[in-house]
Enzyme design. Sequence first.
Site, PDB file in Angstrom:
ATOM      1  N   SER A   1     -28.550  29.027  56.368  1.00 23.04           N
ATOM      2  CA  SER A   1     -28.332  30.037  55.000  1.00 23.04           C
ATOM      3  C   SER A   1     -27.658  31.380  55.505  1.00 23.04           C
ATOM      4  O   SER A   1     -27.802  31.811  56.849  1.00 23.04           O
ATOM      5  CB  SER A   1     -29.811  30.298  54.494  1.00 23.04           C
ATOM      6  OG  SER A   1     -29.673  31.423  53.736  1.00 23.04           O
TER       7      SER A   1
ATOM      8  N   TYR B   1     -38.731  33.791  56.291  1.00 26.17           N
ATOM      9  CA  TYR B   1     -37.977  32.379  55.797  1.00 26.17           C
ATOM     10  C   TYR B   1     -36.460  32.572  56.462  1.00 26.17           C
ATOM     11  O   TYR B   1     -36.151  31.859  57.182  1.00 26.17           O
ATOM     12  CB  TYR B   1     -37.811  32.529  54.209  1.00 26.17           C
ATOM     13  CG  TYR B   1     -36.279  31.607  53.732  1.00 26.17           C
ATOM     14  CD1 TYR B   1     -36.649  30.066  53.896  1.00 26.17           C
ATOM     15  CD2 TYR B   1     -35.231  32.137  53.408  1.00 26.17           C
ATOM     16  CE1 TYR B   1     -35.602  29.388  53.604  1.00 26.17           C
ATOM     17  CE2 TYR B   1     -34.201  31.301  53.433  1.00 26.17           C
ATOM     18  CZ  TYR B   1     -34.451  29.856  53.320  1.00 26.17           C
ATOM     19  OH  TYR B   1     -33.230  29.132  52.944  1.00 26.17           O
TER      20      TYR B   1
ATOM     21  N   LYS C   1     -34.913  30.456  59.934  1.00 25.99           N
ATOM     22  CA  LYS C   1     -33.659  29.670  59.909  1.00 25.99           C
ATOM     23  C   LYS C   1     -32.790  30.293  61.117  1.00 25.99           C
ATOM     24  O   LYS C   1     -32.085  29.339  61.850  1.00 25.99           O
ATOM     25  CB  LYS C   1     -32.755  30.127  58.463  1.00 25.99           C
ATOM     26  CG  LYS C   1     -33.196  29.545  57.478  1.00 25.99           C
ATOM     27  CD  LYS C   1     -32.972  28.086  57.399  1.00 25.99           C
ATOM     28  CE  LYS C   1     -33.518  27.176  56.030  1.00 25.99           C
ATOM     29  NZ  LYS C   1     -33.521  25.731  56.238  1.00 25.99           N
TER      30      LYS C   1
HETATM   31  P1  NAD Z   1     -35.736  21.813  47.941  1.00 25.38           P
HETATM   32  O1  NAD Z   1     -37.132  22.497  47.983  1.00 25.38           O
HETATM   33  O2  NAD Z   1     -35.462  21.424  46.431  1.00 25.38           O
HETATM   34  O3  NAD Z   1     -35.679  20.596  49.020  1.00 25.38           O
HETATM   35  C1  NAD Z   1     -36.406  20.672  50.327  1.00 25.38           C
HETATM   36  C2  NAD Z   1     -37.322  19.350  50.307  1.00 25.38           C
HETATM   37  O4  NAD Z   1     -37.992  19.439  51.475  1.00 25.38           O
HETATM   38  C3  NAD Z   1     -38.188  19.027  49.084  1.00 25.38           C
HETATM   39  O5  NAD Z   1     -37.739  17.923  48.334  1.00 25.38           O
HETATM   40  C4  NAD Z   1     -39.516  19.371  49.828  1.00 25.38           C
HETATM   41  O6  NAD Z   1     -40.657  18.338  49.087  1.00 25.38           O
HETATM   42  C5  NAD Z   1     -38.965  18.679  51.227  1.00 25.38           C
HETATM   43  N1  NAD Z   1     -40.008  19.241  52.219  1.00 25.38           N
HETATM   44  C6  NAD Z   1     -40.489  20.514  52.361  1.00 25.38           C
HETATM   45  N2  NAD Z   1     -41.273  20.288  53.494  1.00 25.38           N
HETATM   46  C7  NAD Z   1     -41.383  18.980  53.964  1.00 25.38           C
HETATM   47  C8  NAD Z   1     -41.901  18.507  55.115  1.00 25.38           C
HETATM   48  N3  NAD Z   1     -43.043  19.097  55.967  1.00 25.38           N
HETATM   49  N4  NAD Z   1     -41.815  17.132  55.493  1.00 25.38           N
HETATM   50  C9  NAD Z   1     -40.892  16.259  54.442  1.00 25.38           C
HETATM   51  N5  NAD Z   1     -40.144  17.129  53.413  1.00 25.38           N
HETATM   52  C10 NAD Z   1     -40.440  18.390  53.354  1.00 25.38           C
HETATM   53  O7  NAD Z   1     -34.714  23.004  48.320  1.00 25.38           O
HETATM   54  P2  NAD Z   1     -33.156  22.996  48.395  1.00 25.38           P
HETATM   55  O8  NAD Z   1     -32.758  23.912  47.726  1.00 25.38           O
HETATM   56  O9  NAD Z   1     -32.634  21.556  48.366  1.00 25.38           O
HETATM   57  O10 NAD Z   1     -32.818  23.227  49.989  1.00 25.38           O
HETATM   58  C11 NAD Z   1     -32.423  22.436  50.869  1.00 25.38           C
HETATM   59  C12 NAD Z   1     -32.526  23.165  52.159  1.00 25.38           C
HETATM   60  O11 NAD Z   1     -31.334  24.062  52.189  1.00 25.38           O
HETATM   61  C13 NAD Z   1     -33.806  24.060  52.695  1.00 25.38           C
HETATM   62  O12 NAD Z   1     -33.960  23.581  54.011  1.00 25.38           O
HETATM   63  C14 NAD Z   1     -33.462  25.309  52.219  1.00 25.38           C
HETATM   64  O13 NAD Z   1     -33.902  26.301  53.156  1.00 25.38           O
HETATM   65  C15 NAD Z   1     -31.884  25.249  52.416  1.00 25.38           C
HETATM   66  N6  NAD Z   1     -31.197  26.419  51.675  1.00 25.38           N
HETATM   67  C16 NAD Z   1     -31.376  26.449  50.366  1.00 25.38           C
HETATM   68  C17 NAD Z   1     -30.699  27.378  49.660  1.00 25.38           C
HETATM   69  C18 NAD Z   1     -30.924  27.475  48.216  1.00 25.38           C
HETATM   70  O14 NAD Z   1     -30.698  28.747  47.637  1.00 25.38           O
HETATM   71  N7  NAD Z   1     -31.344  26.448  47.480  1.00 25.38           N
HETATM   72  C19 NAD Z   1     -29.780  28.483  50.287  1.00 25.38           C
HETATM   73  C20 NAD Z   1     -29.649  28.263  51.632  1.00 25.38           C
HETATM   74  C21 NAD Z   1     -30.168  27.348  52.319  1.00 25.38           C
HETATM   75  N1  UFG Z   2     -31.897  38.377  40.527  1.00 23.88           N
HETATM   76  C1  UFG Z   2     -32.334  38.989  39.291  1.00 23.88           C
HETATM   77  N2  UFG Z   2     -33.369  38.495  38.725  1.00 23.88           N
HETATM   78  C2  UFG Z   2     -33.926  37.157  38.957  1.00 23.88           C
HETATM   79  C3  UFG Z   2     -33.495  36.599  40.257  1.00 23.88           C
HETATM   80  C4  UFG Z   2     -32.427  37.061  41.025  1.00 23.88           C
HETATM   81  O1  UFG Z   2     -31.808  39.990  39.135  1.00 23.88           O
HETATM   82  O2  UFG Z   2     -34.677  36.842  38.490  1.00 23.88           O
HETATM   83  C5  UFG Z   2     -30.748  38.556  41.352  1.00 23.88           C
HETATM   84  C6  UFG Z   2     -30.914  39.162  42.887  1.00 23.88           C
HETATM   85  O3  UFG Z   2     -31.659  40.642  42.718  1.00 23.88           O
HETATM   86  C7  UFG Z   2     -29.750  39.056  43.467  1.00 23.88           C
HETATM   87  C8  UFG Z   2     -28.949  37.826  42.685  1.00 23.88           C
HETATM   88  O4  UFG Z   2     -29.857  37.664  41.494  1.00 23.88           O
HETATM   89  O5  UFG Z   2     -28.891  40.093  43.399  1.00 23.88           O
HETATM   90  C9  UFG Z   2     -29.488  36.301  43.335  1.00 23.88           C
HETATM   91  O6  UFG Z   2     -30.790  36.312  43.655  1.00 23.88           O
HETATM   92  P1  UFG Z   2     -31.443  34.930  44.175  1.00 23.88           P
HETATM   93  O7  UFG Z   2     -32.820  34.974  44.115  1.00 23.88           O
HETATM   94  O8  UFG Z   2     -30.796  33.481  43.185  1.00 23.88           O
HETATM   95  O9  UFG Z   2     -30.442  34.505  45.398  1.00 23.88           O
HETATM   96  P2  UFG Z   2     -30.597  35.417  46.734  1.00 23.88           P
HETATM   97  O10 UFG Z   2     -29.015  35.788  46.920  1.00 23.88           O
HETATM   98  O11 UFG Z   2     -31.487  36.300  46.840  1.00 23.88           O
HETATM   99  O12 UFG Z   2     -31.013  34.316  47.844  1.00 23.88           O
HETATM  100  C10 UFG Z   2     -30.339  33.015  48.031  1.00 23.88           C
HETATM  101  C11 UFG Z   2     -31.663  31.901  48.322  1.00 23.88           C
HETATM  102  C12 UFG Z   2     -32.157  32.184  49.771  1.00 23.88           C
HETATM  103  C13 UFG Z   2     -30.907  32.166  50.521  1.00 23.88           C
HETATM  104  C14 UFG Z   2     -29.735  33.347  49.993  1.00 23.88           C
HETATM  105  C15 UFG Z   2     -28.546  33.233  50.968  1.00 23.88           C
HETATM  106  O13 UFG Z   2     -32.866  32.162  47.441  1.00 23.88           O
HETATM  107  O14 UFG Z   2     -32.773  31.116  50.274  1.00 23.88           O
HETATM  108  O15 UFG Z   2     -29.427  33.109  48.848  1.00 23.88           O
HETATM  109  O16 UFG Z   2     -28.190  31.838  51.058  1.00 23.88           O
HETATM  110  F1  UFG Z   2     -31.206  32.454  51.719  1.00 23.88           F
END
Ligand code: NAD
Ligand code: UFG
Length: 338
Positions: free
Chosen positions: A124, A149, A153
């Site tokens: 991330s 979190y 990572k």
């Molecule tokens: P998500 O929660 O939809 O998917 C993660 C999946 O992992 C879920 O289906 C959950 O059931 C499964 N899981 C959790 N713990 C587990 C375990 N112990 N064993 C087996 N399965 C397990 O989230 P996502 O948005 O698809 O994210 C996928 C990956 O990308 C994550 O590692 C997350 O940290 C990373 N990531 C997501 C974002 C974002 O904004 N969505 C940003 C940066 C990184």
């Molecule tokens: N925001 C609002 N209102 C809300 C939610 C978010 O104003 O209800 C704003 C936040 O303050 C930020 C922007 O919208 O300025 C984006 O916020 P998100 O929560 O959607 O995303 P972040 O950038 O905080 O974080 C996301 C993921 C993290 C990841 C990060 C960088 O949630 O897991 O992007 O990859 F680490």
Amino acid sequence: MTVLVTGGTGYIGSHAIVELQNAGHQVLALDNLCNSSRESLLRVEQITGKPVPFVQGDIRDASLLSRVFRDYSITAVMHFAGLKAVGESVVRPLEYYDVNVNGTLMLAKAMNEAGVFNLVFSSSATVYGSPESMPINEQCAVGGTTNPYGTSKLMVEKMLQDVAASDERWSIALLRYFNPVGAHESGLIGEDPSGVPNNLLPYVTQVAVGQRERLSVFGGDYPTEDGTGVRDYIHVVDLAVGHLRAIEYIAARKGVSIFNLGTGRGYSVLEIVAAFERVTGRKVPYAIMPRRAGDIAECWSDPARAKQELGWVARRSLEQMLADAWRWQSQNPNGFQR
Ligand code: NAD
Ligand code: UFG
């Protein structure tokens, strides 16, 4: 290739399976369903017309992992499984370190024992902490994470770098995502957060569909153009295609490769709200509220390395991200109805 997709029923994992299957690869999805539903894979099957083999289980279960590697001829792993709610990680750090760090450790050990050394890891942009200048490239310093979190990572990145340094058979891609949004254009799969969404886009779509009254905009006094936070939003299908490129790339080289996956362009919260209203014709009432703890003012990528090395660029526009997010939400107001 036969790719084990951990977290395969989740938001990004399910979209990655679509791209893998469409490219002709075999997949096996593994998930404990703690934050997703089996239904997502039935939808994937509708999209690709191919069955998605699924194992329900936990990545921390060593005997399950060794069974999986014994029973299936896995050649590479895309590792999405993990916990991802920043605020929750502050309250439940042990769970986050257990699933994200220990879970990846168990997976890497099982891979090592099975002789599978190709791994794509979901990292991330949060590993960059609070960078001093934009855009962020892969040479920018990492560290200064502000929550468990993000730290989890970073710890996994370092662990995997040490593993690869110790044994040259490993090929690992660390993919640093910016802000994944949107959904598959079919409207069949998308993001299905449980409870109150933490992230901006699911909150916006739930306001637009009438499930929530109004959006709280966290902070109107950031040093940005309109005072609200700026992020690099990337379409989840572009992100999934980036994974496909990465898994094919590491198949031909050794060591650790690090890539930002973003568009290279930032939008403010108010720009997102305005664009969403324009694209969908729905109003999104909002109120400016105090800043959210741990947020940074702005964050966007320099995606040049991924373009040069992987031949990958994010192609889908902001309008497409918002239209696809809305199609998913309006066709599935209760998500997968877990
Ligand atoms: P998500 O929660 O939809 O998917 C993660 C999946 O992992 C879920 O289906 C959950 O059931 C499964 N899981 C959790 N713990 C587990 C375990 N112990 N064993 C087996 N399965 C397990 O989230 P996502 O948005 O698809 O994210 C996928 C990956 O990308 C994550 O590692 C997350 O940290 C990373 N990531 C997501 C974002 C974002 O904004 N969505 C940003 C940066 C990184
Ligand atoms: N925001 C609002 N209102 C809300 C939610 C978010 O104003 O209800 C704003 C936040 O303050 C930020 C922007 O919208 O300025 C984006 O916020 P998100 O929560 O959607 O995303 P972040 O950038 O905080 O974080 C996301 C993921 C993290 C990841 C990060 C960088 O949630 O897991 O992007 O990859 F680490």
